[in-house]
Structure formats: C-alpha cells, structure tokens
Write an enzyme that holds these catalytic residues in place. Structure first.
Site, PDB file in Angstrom:
ATOM      1  N   HIS A 181      -6.367   6.060   7.130  1.00  7.80           N
ATOM      2  CA  HIS A 181      -4.633   6.856   6.474  1.00  7.80           C
ATOM      3  C   HIS A 181      -5.095   8.093   7.243  1.00  7.80           C
ATOM      4  CE1 HIS A 181      -4.181   4.384   2.031  1.00  7.80           C
ATOM      5  NE2 HIS A 181      -4.884   4.056   2.917  1.00  7.80           N
ATOM      6  N   CYS A 196      -3.486   5.969  -2.317  1.00  9.67           N
ATOM      7  CA  CYS A 196      -4.041   4.687  -3.289  1.00  9.67           C
ATOM      8  C   CYS A 196      -4.342   5.769  -4.442  1.00  9.67           C
ATOM      9  CB  CYS A 196      -5.331   5.073  -3.140  1.00  9.67           C
ATOM     10  SG  CYS A 196      -6.800   3.607  -3.218  1.00  9.67           S
ATOM     11  N   ASP A 215       0.789  -1.495  -0.067  1.00 12.23           N
ATOM     12  CA  ASP A 215       0.160   0.233   0.005  1.00 12.23           C
ATOM     13  C   ASP A 215       1.235   1.374  -0.051  1.00 12.23           C
ATOM     14  OD1 ASP A 215      -2.452   1.664   0.675  1.00 12.23           O
ATOM     15  OD2 ASP A 215      -2.449   1.026   2.379  1.00 12.23           O
TER      16      ASP A 215
HETATM   17  P1  HMG Z   1      -9.555  -5.046 -16.330  1.00  9.55           P
HETATM   18  O1  HMG Z   1      -8.849  -4.355 -16.725  1.00  9.55           O
HETATM   19  O2  HMG Z   1     -11.335  -5.602 -16.281  1.00  9.55           O
HETATM   20  O3  HMG Z   1      -8.840  -7.143 -16.354  1.00  9.55           O
HETATM   21  O4  HMG Z   1      -8.727  -5.008 -14.535  1.00  9.55           O
HETATM   22  P2  HMG Z   1      -8.869  -7.677 -17.891  1.00  9.55           P
HETATM   23  O5  HMG Z   1      -9.450  -9.050 -16.873  1.00  9.55           O
HETATM   24  O6  HMG Z   1      -9.317  -7.467 -18.317  1.00  9.55           O
HETATM   25  O7  HMG Z   1      -7.747  -7.725 -17.443  1.00  9.55           O
HETATM   26  C1  HMG Z   1      -6.217  -6.933 -18.265  1.00  9.55           C
HETATM   27  C2  HMG Z   1      -5.181  -6.983 -18.683  1.00  9.55           C
HETATM   28  O8  HMG Z   1      -5.072  -6.648 -17.142  1.00  9.55           O
HETATM   29  C3  HMG Z   1      -5.139  -8.169 -18.919  1.00  9.55           C
HETATM   30  O9  HMG Z   1      -3.726  -7.506 -20.165  1.00  9.55           O
HETATM   31  C4  HMG Z   1      -4.458  -9.119 -18.183  1.00  9.55           C
HETATM   32  O10 HMG Z   1      -3.830 -10.525 -18.586  1.00  9.55           O
HETATM   33  C5  HMG Z   1      -3.975  -8.411 -17.251  1.00  9.55           C
HETATM   34  P3  HMG Z   1      -3.832  -7.567 -21.853  1.00  9.55           P
HETATM   35  O11 HMG Z   1      -4.291  -9.091 -22.058  1.00  9.55           O
HETATM   36  O12 HMG Z   1      -4.500  -6.524 -22.080  1.00  9.55           O
HETATM   37  O13 HMG Z   1      -2.439  -7.889 -21.648  1.00  9.55           O
HETATM   38  N1  HMG Z   1      -4.362  -9.202 -16.203  1.00  9.55           N
HETATM   39  C6  HMG Z   1      -2.945  -9.153 -15.031  1.00  9.55           C
HETATM   40  N2  HMG Z   1      -2.093  -8.937 -14.619  1.00  9.55           N
HETATM   41  C7  HMG Z   1      -1.647  -9.299 -14.181  1.00  9.55           C
HETATM   42  N3  HMG Z   1      -1.416 -10.118 -13.065  1.00  9.55           N
HETATM   43  C8  HMG Z   1      -2.817  -9.405 -13.061  1.00  9.55           C
HETATM   44  C9  HMG Z   1      -4.572  -9.516 -13.742  1.00  9.55           C
HETATM   45  N4  HMG Z   1      -5.610  -9.648 -14.434  1.00  9.55           N
HETATM   46  C10 HMG Z   1      -5.747  -8.812 -15.539  1.00  9.55           C
HETATM   47  N5  HMG Z   1      -3.795 -10.383 -11.692  1.00  9.55           N
HETATM   48  C11 HMG Z   1      -8.122  -6.082 -12.434  1.00  9.55           C
HETATM   49  C12 HMG Z   1      -8.828  -6.204 -13.286  1.00  9.55           C
HETATM   50  C13 HMG Z   1      -8.889  -5.902 -11.371  1.00  9.55           C
HETATM   51  C14 HMG Z   1      -6.908  -7.171 -13.008  1.00  9.55           C
HETATM   52  C15 HMG Z   1      -7.875  -4.607 -12.150  1.00  9.55           C
HETATM   53  O14 HMG Z   1      -8.553  -3.679 -12.161  1.00  9.55           O
HETATM   54  C16 HMG Z   1      -6.478  -4.596 -11.333  1.00  9.55           C
HETATM   55  O15 HMG Z   1      -5.605  -5.011 -11.526  1.00  9.55           O
HETATM   56  N6  HMG Z   1      -6.538  -3.939 -10.456  1.00  9.55           N
HETATM   57  C17 HMG Z   1      -5.556  -3.719  -9.185  1.00  9.55           C
HETATM   58  C18 HMG Z   1      -6.495  -2.064  -9.566  1.00  9.55           C
HETATM   59  C19 HMG Z   1      -5.092  -2.949  -7.869  1.00  9.55           C
HETATM   60  O16 HMG Z   1      -4.230  -3.064  -7.376  1.00  9.55           O
HETATM   61  N7  HMG Z   1      -5.618  -1.014  -6.272  1.00  9.55           N
HETATM   62  C20 HMG Z   1      -4.739  -1.293  -5.200  1.00  9.55           C
HETATM   63  C21 HMG Z   1      -5.002  -1.444  -3.794  1.00  9.55           C
HETATM   64  S1  HMG Z   1      -6.487  -1.169  -3.665  1.00  9.55           S
HETATM   65  C22 HMG Z   1      -5.983  -0.587  -2.396  1.00  9.55           C
HETATM   66  O17 HMG Z   1      -5.176   0.112  -2.526  1.00  9.55           O
HETATM   67  C23 HMG Z   1      -7.219  -0.412  -1.091  1.00  9.55           C
HETATM   68  C24 HMG Z   1      -6.540  -0.960   0.249  1.00  9.55           C
HETATM   69  O18 HMG Z   1      -5.480  -0.623   0.385  1.00  9.55           O
HETATM   70  C25 HMG Z   1      -7.374  -0.443   1.404  1.00  9.55           C
HETATM   71  C26 HMG Z   1      -7.619   0.885   1.345  1.00  9.55           C
HETATM   72  O19 HMG Z   1      -6.621   1.659   1.176  1.00  9.55           O
HETATM   73  O20 HMG Z   1      -8.848   0.944   2.121  1.00  9.55           O
HETATM   74  C27 HMG Z   1      -6.913  -2.470  -0.429  1.00  9.55           C
HETATM   75 MG    MG Z   2      -4.714   1.657   2.282  1.00 10.74          MG
END
Ligand code: HMG
Ligand code: MG
Length: 298
Positions: free
Chosen positions: A209, A240, A16
């Site tokens: 946060h 974030c 994070d």
């Molecule tokens: P999408 O675009 O809807 O997914 O994203 P998709 O299935 O259509 O895939 C798109 C592309 O990503 C494809 O590649 C997939 O292969 C690839 P392309 O064919 O275009 O070359 N892909 C991946 N690559 C590696 N690892 C994977 C993966 N999945 C798909 N796992 C998706 C949907 C969920 C993948 C995307 O939205 C995503 O990765 N989101 C993550 C966002 C994130 O990490 N946010 C920060 C964390 S949350 C947070 O910080 C809050 C928290 O801390 C709590 C708080 O603070 O309150 C937890």
């Molecule tokens: Mg956080």
C-alpha cells in the site's frame, strides 16, 4: 536482479480496491470493470470475496460478479474465502482460485476476521483441503508484515512463522502485505530475508500500500530480493476497513510502467490498463490515483 524476467502482476482492484468503498457501485459497473481488466493481458484478477456481508457490505455482490463476467481463458479469477461458508459460495461461483487471509499481528487478526492467528490457521485447514480436493488453487495472505495499526512494528519472525504455516498447509503462494504502507525498502528486505529462510522466495508475492509513498521502492526492493509476483490495484484503489490510515494499494499502472522500464515482462498492455482504471475512477466520481495515468492524461 532476478534471473527470471517474467513478473506476474496480481490485480486486486475489484476486491481490495473496492471492498472499502462506502457508496453503491452498480453490479454492471463491477462486471464491466472486471471485463476491461480481463482484456489487458493480466493473468490474475481477484474479482471479489466471499466474506460476511455484515463485515464487508461492498463485497456482498461477489457471486453476481462471478456469474456475469465474461471470462477470458488465460485469466485466473480468484476470491477471498475466510471460512468453509465462503469456500462453498466460491465453489458455487466457479472461481479458479481462492485466497485465505491471515495476519502477522494478533490485534489485526482479531479486528479483521474475529479470531486469533492460531484459530485462523485452524479454520483454514478444512478450507484449503476442500479447495484442493476440487482442484482449486489456494493463495495465502499475511497482513501487517512490517507494521500494524494497533501493534506498531512487526517482527519478521512472526511473518515467517505464519507464511510457513500457510505454505505447509498447501498455499502455492503467500502474499506478504504491507497493509498500512509503513514499510521502507530496508524493512521489506529485512523481513524478506527472514521469511525466505522458511518459505522459498518463488512462493512469495509482495502486496504494498502506498500510504507513505514507498510502495514502488518497496516493490523494487522485493524484486531485487527475488520476488516475482506483485499485487496491485488499478487506479490505486483501496484501503482496508480494519486498518485505519491505510491508503490505496500501489497503482497497477505505475507498477507496469516501472516493470517496463526495468525490462521485465508482465504481458500487460499499459494503455488498456489505464482505460480500465479511468473507467472505474469515473464510476467512483474521482480521479485515478495512478501517477502514470495522470501523467499520460495531460
Ligand atoms: P464472525 O462474526 O466471527 O463469524 O466473523 P460467524 O461465523 O459468527 O458469522 C457471523 C455471521 O456472518 C453469520 O450470519 C454467518 O452466517 C455470516 P448471521 O447468522 O449473523 O446472519 N457469515 C458469512 N456470510 C457470508 N460469507 C461468509 C460468512 N461467514 C460467516 N463467508 C468472519 C468471522 C471471518 C466471517 C468475518 O470476520 C469476516 O467476514 N471477515 C472478513 C473481513 C474482510 O474481508 N477483510 C478485508 C480483507 S483482508 C485485507 O484486506 C488484507 C489483504 O488485502 C492483505 C493486505 O492488504 O495486507 C488481504
Ligand atoms: Mg491490501
């Protein structure tokens, strides 16, 4: 105050804390950072995430981080996995624990993981099943538990519903995130009082946060309400990518200092923790955001 004097500090700095950094952070610095954290007495370290590198480029090196760190047996190393693709990568990297992450706000869910809350829960079902089959414990996150950058105030009932679903699916713990740091102690307590009705407080963690400077007060309120796991990020790293205005996570050093003052045990060596925070701050070219680290530096 809780009857249990043990509090788990769940360190999320390498994930994070760093996920939103725009500049290059060398792999060896990430590895050294996790290694330093591993020697502080922390029992839980979120060391990376297996998400789309197009969405969060900074985490693209997570597999390499897991491969190169020196693991300490008493430490559980975890990673975020939004889908089966992420889970497969996490299994390959030999993680000890995964986390699935949902939100209590529809808009945030769409911005963060490109699907609705309901779709995210459906997506998590096979991820959790497969992780548990592999003896990997699963943590759940709920973001925006008191406020959302797009929707404003969030109803405690919405948080309770998502938390219960994650718990029912097999998450041993649900971390409640005040993602944009707008909460105050009353808001946190009101939210927890509703969530606790559906999910036992022993299964809840708090993730604050410090955008409005309320994080420590909110954590204190959550501990008073029975929560025994606190997420934090050394040096107050973080923000974030999908929550504009979200400042860093609460600094782990400040949490540990407060816990010590309250007579609660977390088993973390404050001096070593400050060293780890100062190390990564130096690599990032800025001062630690931990008040305790700043005070003790003088
Ligand atoms: P999408 O675009 O809807 O997914 O994203 P998709 O299935 O259509 O895939 C798109 C592309 O990503 C494809 O590649 C997939 O292969 C690839 P392309 O064919 O275009 O070359 N892909 C991946 N690559 C590696 N690892 C994977 C993966 N999945 C798909 N796992 C998706 C949907 C969920 C993948 C995307 O939205 C995503 O990765 N989101 C993550 C966002 C994130 O990490 N946010 C920060 C964390 S949350 C947070 O910080 C809050 C928290 O801390 C709590 C708080 O603070 O309150 C937890
Ligand atoms: Mg956080």
């Amino acid at each position: 105050m809780t009857n249990n004097n043990d509090i788990t500090v769940y360190e999320v700095g390498p994930r994070d804390g760093l996920q939103n950094e725009k500049g290059v952070i060398e792999l060896h610095d990430k590895v050294e950072f996790v290694n330093r954290l591993s020697n502080t007495g922390l029992r839980k370290i979120e060391a990376g995430s297996f998400v789309s590198p197009k969405w969060v480029p900074q985490m693209a090196s997570s597999a390499n981080v897991f491969q190169q760190i020196t693991r300490v047996e008493s430490v559980c190393y975890s990673a975020l996995t939004p889908n089966l693709k992420g889970l497969e990568a996490a299994l390959e990297a030999n993680v000890d624990e995964i986390a699935v992450f949902a939100a209590a706000s529809e808009s945030f869910s769409q911005k963060n993981i490109n699907c609705s809350i309901e779709q995210s829960i459906e997506r998590f079902i096979p991820v959790i099943e497969r992780a548990l089959e592999n003896n990997i414990s699963v943590r759940g996150y709920v973001s925006c538990v008191v406020g959302c950058p797009y929707e404003g105030n969030i109803s405690p009932n919405a948080v309770a519903l998502v938390s219960q679903k994650l718990s029912d699916l097999g998450c041993y713990e649900v971390s409640l995130g005040d993602t944009i740091g707008v909460g105050t102690p009353n808001a946190i307590i009101n939210m927890l009082n509703v969530v606790k009705d559906a999910t036992p407080v022993e299964q809840l963690a708090i993730h604050c946060h410090d955008t409005y400077g309320q994080a420590l007060a909110n954590i204190y309120a959550a501990i008073e309400a029975g929560v025994t796991t606190v997420d934090s990020s050394v040096a107050g790293l973080g923000g974030c990518p999908y929550a504009s205005g979200a400042s860093g996570n609460v600094a782990s050093e400040d949490v540990v200092y407060m816990l010590e003052g309250l007579g609660l045990n977390c088993g973390v060596d404050l001096g070593k923790l400050i060293d780890a925070g100062n190390f990564i701050s130096t690599q990032l070219g800025r001062a630690s955001q931990s008040k305790v680290a700043q005070a003790l530096a003088q």
